[in-house]
Design a protein around this motif. Structure first.
Motif, PDB file in Angstrom:
ATOM      1  N   GLY A 142       2.009 -10.279  -0.050  1.00  0.00           N
ATOM      2  CA  GLY A 142       2.935  -9.149   0.031  1.00  0.00           C
ATOM      3  C   GLY A 142       3.773  -9.229   1.304  1.00  0.00           C
ATOM      4  N   HIS A 177      -7.032  -2.972  -6.619  1.00  0.00           N
ATOM      5  CA  HIS A 177      -6.245  -1.837  -7.123  1.00  0.00           C
ATOM      6  C   HIS A 177      -5.036  -2.265  -7.949  1.00  0.00           C
ATOM      7  CE1 HIS A 177      -3.430  -2.582  -3.836  1.00  0.00           C
ATOM      8  NE2 HIS A 177      -4.377  -2.416  -2.926  1.00  0.00           N
ATOM      9  N   VAL A 228       4.505  -0.105  -6.544  1.00  0.00           N
ATOM     10  CA  VAL A 228       3.267   0.633  -6.806  1.00  0.00           C
ATOM     11  C   VAL A 228       2.734   1.003  -5.426  1.00  0.00           C
ATOM     12  CG1 VAL A 228       0.911   0.527  -7.698  1.00  0.00           C
ATOM     13  CG2 VAL A 228       2.764  -0.550  -8.965  1.00  0.00           C
ATOM     14  N   VAL A 279       0.351   1.933  -3.154  1.00  0.00           N
ATOM     15  CA  VAL A 279      -1.097   2.058  -2.979  1.00  0.00           C
ATOM     16  C   VAL A 279      -1.555   1.003  -1.976  1.00  0.00           C
ATOM     17  CG1 VAL A 279      -1.492   0.566  -5.004  1.00  0.00           C
ATOM     18  CG2 VAL A 279      -3.332   2.003  -4.200  1.00  0.00           C
ATOM     19  N   ARG A 300      -9.655  -8.778  10.938  1.00  0.00           N
ATOM     20  CA  ARG A 300      -9.993  -7.499  10.301  1.00  0.00           C
ATOM     21  C   ARG A 300     -11.369  -7.108  10.780  1.00  0.00           C
ATOM     22  NH1 ARG A 300      -8.114  -4.891   5.168  1.00  0.00           N
ATOM     23  NH2 ARG A 300      -6.265  -6.048   4.616  1.00  0.00           N
ATOM     24  N   GLY A 305      -7.295 -11.955  -0.416  1.00  0.00           N
ATOM     25  CA  GLY A 305      -7.281 -10.582   0.113  1.00  0.00           C
ATOM     26  C   GLY A 305      -8.689 -10.064   0.270  1.00  0.00           C
ATOM     27  N   THR A 306      -8.775  -8.840   0.768  1.00  0.00           N
ATOM     28  CA  THR A 306     -10.085  -8.226   0.941  1.00  0.00           C
ATOM     29  C   THR A 306     -10.514  -7.555  -0.367  1.00  0.00           C
ATOM     30  OG1 THR A 306      -9.256  -7.708   3.124  1.00  0.00           O
ATOM     31  CG2 THR A 306     -11.383  -6.800   2.557  1.00  0.00           C
ATOM     32  N   PHE A 307      -9.559  -6.970  -1.062  1.00  0.00           N
ATOM     33  CA  PHE A 307      -9.811  -6.267  -2.325  1.00  0.00           C
ATOM     34  C   PHE A 307     -10.889  -5.203  -2.163  1.00  0.00           C
ATOM     35  CE2 PHE A 307      -8.508 -10.668  -3.607  1.00  0.00           C
ATOM     36  CZ  PHE A 307      -7.185 -10.328  -3.803  1.00  0.00           C
ATOM     37  N   ARG A 338       6.748  -4.837  -0.969  1.00  0.00           N
ATOM     38  CA  ARG A 338       5.634  -3.890  -0.892  1.00  0.00           C
ATOM     39  C   ARG A 338       6.162  -2.617  -0.249  1.00  0.00           C
ATOM     40  NH1 ARG A 338      -0.522  -4.325   1.468  1.00  0.00           N
ATOM     41  NH2 ARG A 338      -0.990  -2.225   0.765  1.00  0.00           N
ATOM     42  N   HIS A 373      -2.374  -4.692  -6.624  1.00  0.00           N
ATOM     43  CA  HIS A 373      -2.721  -6.107  -6.798  1.00  0.00           C
ATOM     44  C   HIS A 373      -2.345  -6.575  -8.207  1.00  0.00           C
ATOM     45  CE1 HIS A 373      -6.083  -5.037  -3.741  1.00  0.00           C
ATOM     46  NE2 HIS A 373      -5.115  -5.619  -3.077  1.00  0.00           N
ATOM     47  N   PHE A 430      -4.132 -16.047  -4.815  1.00  0.00           N
ATOM     48  CA  PHE A 430      -3.937 -14.681  -4.305  1.00  0.00           C
ATOM     49  C   PHE A 430      -5.201 -14.264  -3.552  1.00  0.00           C
ATOM     50  CE2 PHE A 430      -3.604  -9.960  -5.186  1.00  0.00           C
ATOM     51  CZ  PHE A 430      -2.369  -9.753  -4.581  1.00  0.00           C
ATOM     52  N   GLY A 436      -5.441  -0.420   0.085  1.00  0.00           N
ATOM     53  CA  GLY A 436      -6.892  -0.285   0.190  1.00  0.00           C
ATOM     54  C   GLY A 436      -7.258   0.837   1.151  1.00  0.00           C
ATOM     55  N   SER A 437      -6.568   0.905   2.304  1.00  0.00           N
ATOM     56  CA  SER A 437      -6.966   1.918   3.301  1.00  0.00           C
ATOM     57  C   SER A 437      -6.741   3.342   2.791  1.00  0.00           C
ATOM     58  CB  SER A 437      -6.279   1.702   4.654  1.00  0.00           C
ATOM     59  OG  SER A 437      -5.119   0.977   4.520  1.00  0.00           O
ATOM     60  N   ASP A 492       3.981  -7.272   3.743  1.00  0.00           N
ATOM     61  CA  ASP A 492       3.229  -6.933   4.957  1.00  0.00           C
ATOM     62  C   ASP A 492       2.576  -8.168   5.560  1.00  0.00           C
ATOM     63  OD1 ASP A 492       1.637  -6.799   2.509  1.00  0.00           O
ATOM     64  OD2 ASP A 492      -0.049  -6.204   3.759  1.00  0.00           O
ATOM     65  N   ARG A 546      -9.533   4.083   0.356  1.00  0.00           N
ATOM     66  CA  ARG A 546     -10.819   4.335   1.038  1.00  0.00           C
ATOM     67  C   ARG A 546     -10.815   5.731   1.646  1.00  0.00           C
ATOM     68  NH1 ARG A 546      -9.728  -1.002   2.661  1.00  0.00           N
ATOM     69  NH2 ARG A 546      -9.185  -0.405   4.781  1.00  0.00           N
TER      70      ARG A 546
HETATM   71  P1  ATP Z   1      -5.784  -2.593   3.204  1.00  0.00           P
HETATM   72  O1  ATP Z   1      -5.147  -1.265   3.319  1.00  0.00           O
HETATM   73  O2  ATP Z   1      -7.282  -2.609   3.300  1.00  0.00           O
HETATM   74  O3  ATP Z   1      -5.133  -3.621   4.094  1.00  0.00           O
HETATM   75  P2  ATP Z   1      -4.541  -3.961   0.972  1.00  0.00           P
HETATM   76  O4  ATP Z   1      -4.587  -3.617  -0.468  1.00  0.00           O
HETATM   77  O5  ATP Z   1      -3.239  -3.947   1.684  1.00  0.00           O
HETATM   78  O6  ATP Z   1      -5.568  -3.016   1.681  1.00  0.00           O
HETATM   79  P3  ATP Z   1      -5.692  -6.621   0.477  1.00  0.00           P
HETATM   80  O7  ATP Z   1      -6.619  -6.214  -0.594  1.00  0.00           O
HETATM   81  O8  ATP Z   1      -6.239  -7.586   1.468  1.00  0.00           O
HETATM   82  O9  ATP Z   1      -5.161  -5.389   1.306  1.00  0.00           O
HETATM   83  O10 ATP Z   1      -4.356  -7.190  -0.174  1.00  0.00           O
HETATM   84  C1  ATP Z   1      -4.300  -8.454  -0.814  1.00  0.00           C
HETATM   85  C2  ATP Z   1      -2.859  -8.847  -1.097  1.00  0.00           C
HETATM   86  O11 ATP Z   1      -2.267  -7.876  -1.949  1.00  0.00           O
HETATM   87  C3  ATP Z   1      -1.974  -8.932   0.148  1.00  0.00           C
HETATM   88  O12 ATP Z   1      -1.140 -10.074   0.054  1.00  0.00           O
HETATM   89  C4  ATP Z   1      -1.127  -7.664   0.052  1.00  0.00           C
HETATM   90  O13 ATP Z   1       0.142  -7.828   0.648  1.00  0.00           O
HETATM   91  C5  ATP Z   1      -1.007  -7.470  -1.443  1.00  0.00           C
HETATM   92  N1  ATP Z   1      -0.826  -6.064  -1.798  1.00  0.00           N
HETATM   93  C6  ATP Z   1      -1.693  -5.048  -1.573  1.00  0.00           C
HETATM   94  N2  ATP Z   1      -1.212  -3.877  -2.029  1.00  0.00           N
HETATM   95  C7  ATP Z   1      -0.003  -4.150  -2.577  1.00  0.00           C
HETATM   96  C8  ATP Z   1       1.007  -3.333  -3.213  1.00  0.00           C
HETATM   97  N3  ATP Z   1       0.857  -2.031  -3.354  1.00  0.00           N
HETATM   98  N4  ATP Z   1       2.131  -3.962  -3.650  1.00  0.00           N
HETATM   99  C9  ATP Z   1       2.288  -5.300  -3.486  1.00  0.00           C
HETATM  100  N5  ATP Z   1       1.375  -6.105  -2.898  1.00  0.00           N
HETATM  101  C10 ATP Z   1       0.245  -5.555  -2.435  1.00  0.00           C
END
Ligand code: ATP
Length: 353
Positions: A108, A16, A179, A181, A46, A10-12, A135, A19, A8, A183-184, A110, A187
């Motif tokens: 996810g 949250h 869920v 939520v 990014r 991601g930027t994390f 997602r 994740h 798994f 990262g953006s 996205d 922030r």
């Molecule tokens: P940002 O808004 O910065 O893009 P993010 O939480 O989408 O934040 P990452 O931290 O890079 O970005 O996400 C890591 C992985 O977690 C990705 O595969 C993303 O699709 C998945 N993910 C993030 N948030 C969710 C969520 N709410 N539900 C399911 N999967 C998620």
């Protein structure tokens, strides 16, 4: 029997509950023995933004999974590897290390939407199974026609849950309890001093609070007018088209200044935004707090707190006409080192590097 290991990435920023929800559900539904959570040093596509660096994001992931070990394990290989973190390199690394394991790359919906833009995506799909989760706000493909085209061309059959690929691996679709939520959004809330309530593990929220990460750029910028003039000058030096600076005054809080410019095509527009952010980082030592549209290059919005920079592909600028919104605002006197060329009508050719 070979072990089933989830991967798994991601930027994390920050780690949250979206994740955590995905990790725990996928582990259960897919019967995984372990999931490696692998924070990226620099995710491809990014832009750099203000906030915690690689080591600090690694720490947040470690704190975030506490209590769920050894099922969830944080792996620091991408943080240690210099340069952009490509998933194919990580998967090949793990393949070599865990020879008998079956790998499951978890993403996810996205990320699935643009999966065929990932470097060597078909090789990833030869080396690992893919798990795609729902997602909120993103389409979950129910038929092959809605897959990203590059992936659709690898599908042999699809029963609505599992797609069998000609690479010999499968794509598994897993539905999560939503869920909502990202990262953006977190922030944004943290910068605005709003609550992040139940959206991140409590220990992560506490660490963010103690360290003061994601604070507003307002605290770092001493003089926003000077910053706006510098931005305009940098854009003019690079021959951006029609660079305009506006003072919106207090009533548009938190934004007070706007700088607008355009590129002749989407490539130049992306290059202008990239150049601007790098130069400002060199001069002032900070990155923007948010960037949107950088890689499409039609309308890039760079957020420096009280200053927002809009860099358009010039054609889109005429289409959107956002400047009409601020037609009454006083204009800034942006320095233009090429002013003489512009009035004589002989423009220097744009320099993109
Ligand atoms: P940002 O808004 O910065 O893009 P993010 O939480 O989408 O934040 P990452 O931290 O890079 O970005 O996400 C890591 C992985 O977690 C990705 O595969 C993303 O699709 C998945 N993910 C993030 N948030 C969710 C969520 N709410 N539900 C399911 N999967 C998620």
């Amino acid at each position: 029997m070979s072990k089933k290991i989830g991967v798994f990435g991601g930027t994390f920023s920050p780690f949250h509950n979206g994740h955590l929800n995905s990790l725990l559900t996928v582990a259960k539904v897919m019967g995984l023995d372990q999931i490696r959570i692998i924070p990226a040093r620099q995710s491809p596509n990014r832009p750099q933004i203000e906030g915690p660096g690689p080591e600090e994001r690694l720490l947040m992931a470690r704190i975030g999974v506490a209590g769920h070990e050894p099922l969830l394990v944080v792996d620091d290989r991408e943080i240690k590897r210099e340069g952009i973190s490509y998933t194919i390199d990580t998967i090949q690394d793990l393949r070599g290390e865990l020879r008998d394991a079956q790998l499951f790359l978890i993403i996810g919906a996205d990320q699935f939407e643009k999966f065929d833009h990932w470097r060597s995506y078909s090789e990833i799909l030869e080396a690992a199974e893919l798990v795609v989760t729902t997602r909120p706000g993103h389409e979950w493909p129910r038929e092959v026609q809605t897959y990203p085209p590059g992936v659709a061309s690898l599908v042999d059959s699809f029963d609505g849950r599992v797609a069998k690929l000609i690479t010999g691996t499968d794509i598994h679709f897993v539905e999560l309890k939503d869920v909502e939520v990202s990262g953006s959004e977190l922030r944004r809330r943290l910068r605005a001093g709003e609550s992040i309530g139940e959206l991140v593990p409590a220990a992560v929220a506490e660490e963010i609070r103690i360290k003061g990460w994601y604070s507003d750029l307002h605290k770092k910028v001493e003089n926003y007018l000077e910053l706006s003039l510098d931005m305009g000058r940098i854009l003019n030096e690079k021959n951006a088209i029609n660079v305009v600076g506006l003072d919106l005054g207090e009533k548009h809080y938190p934004a007070q200044f706007v700088v607008v410019g355009s590129g002749a095509n989407t490539r130049q527009t992306s290059a202008l935004a990239e150049h601007l952010m790098t130069q400002i980082h060199k001069i002032y030592g900070f990155w923007p707090q948010n960037v949107e549209g950088q890689y499409e290059g039609r309308w890039v919005v760079v957020d420096y707190g009280a200053l927002i920079v809009h860099i358009f592909y010039d054609f889109a600028r005429h289409e959107y006409k956002v400047e009409d919104l601020w037609s009454a605002a006083p204009r800034l006197s942006i320095p233009d080192p090429h002013a003489a060329f512009r009035t004589s009508g002989t423009y220097p050719r744009p320099r993109l590097s």
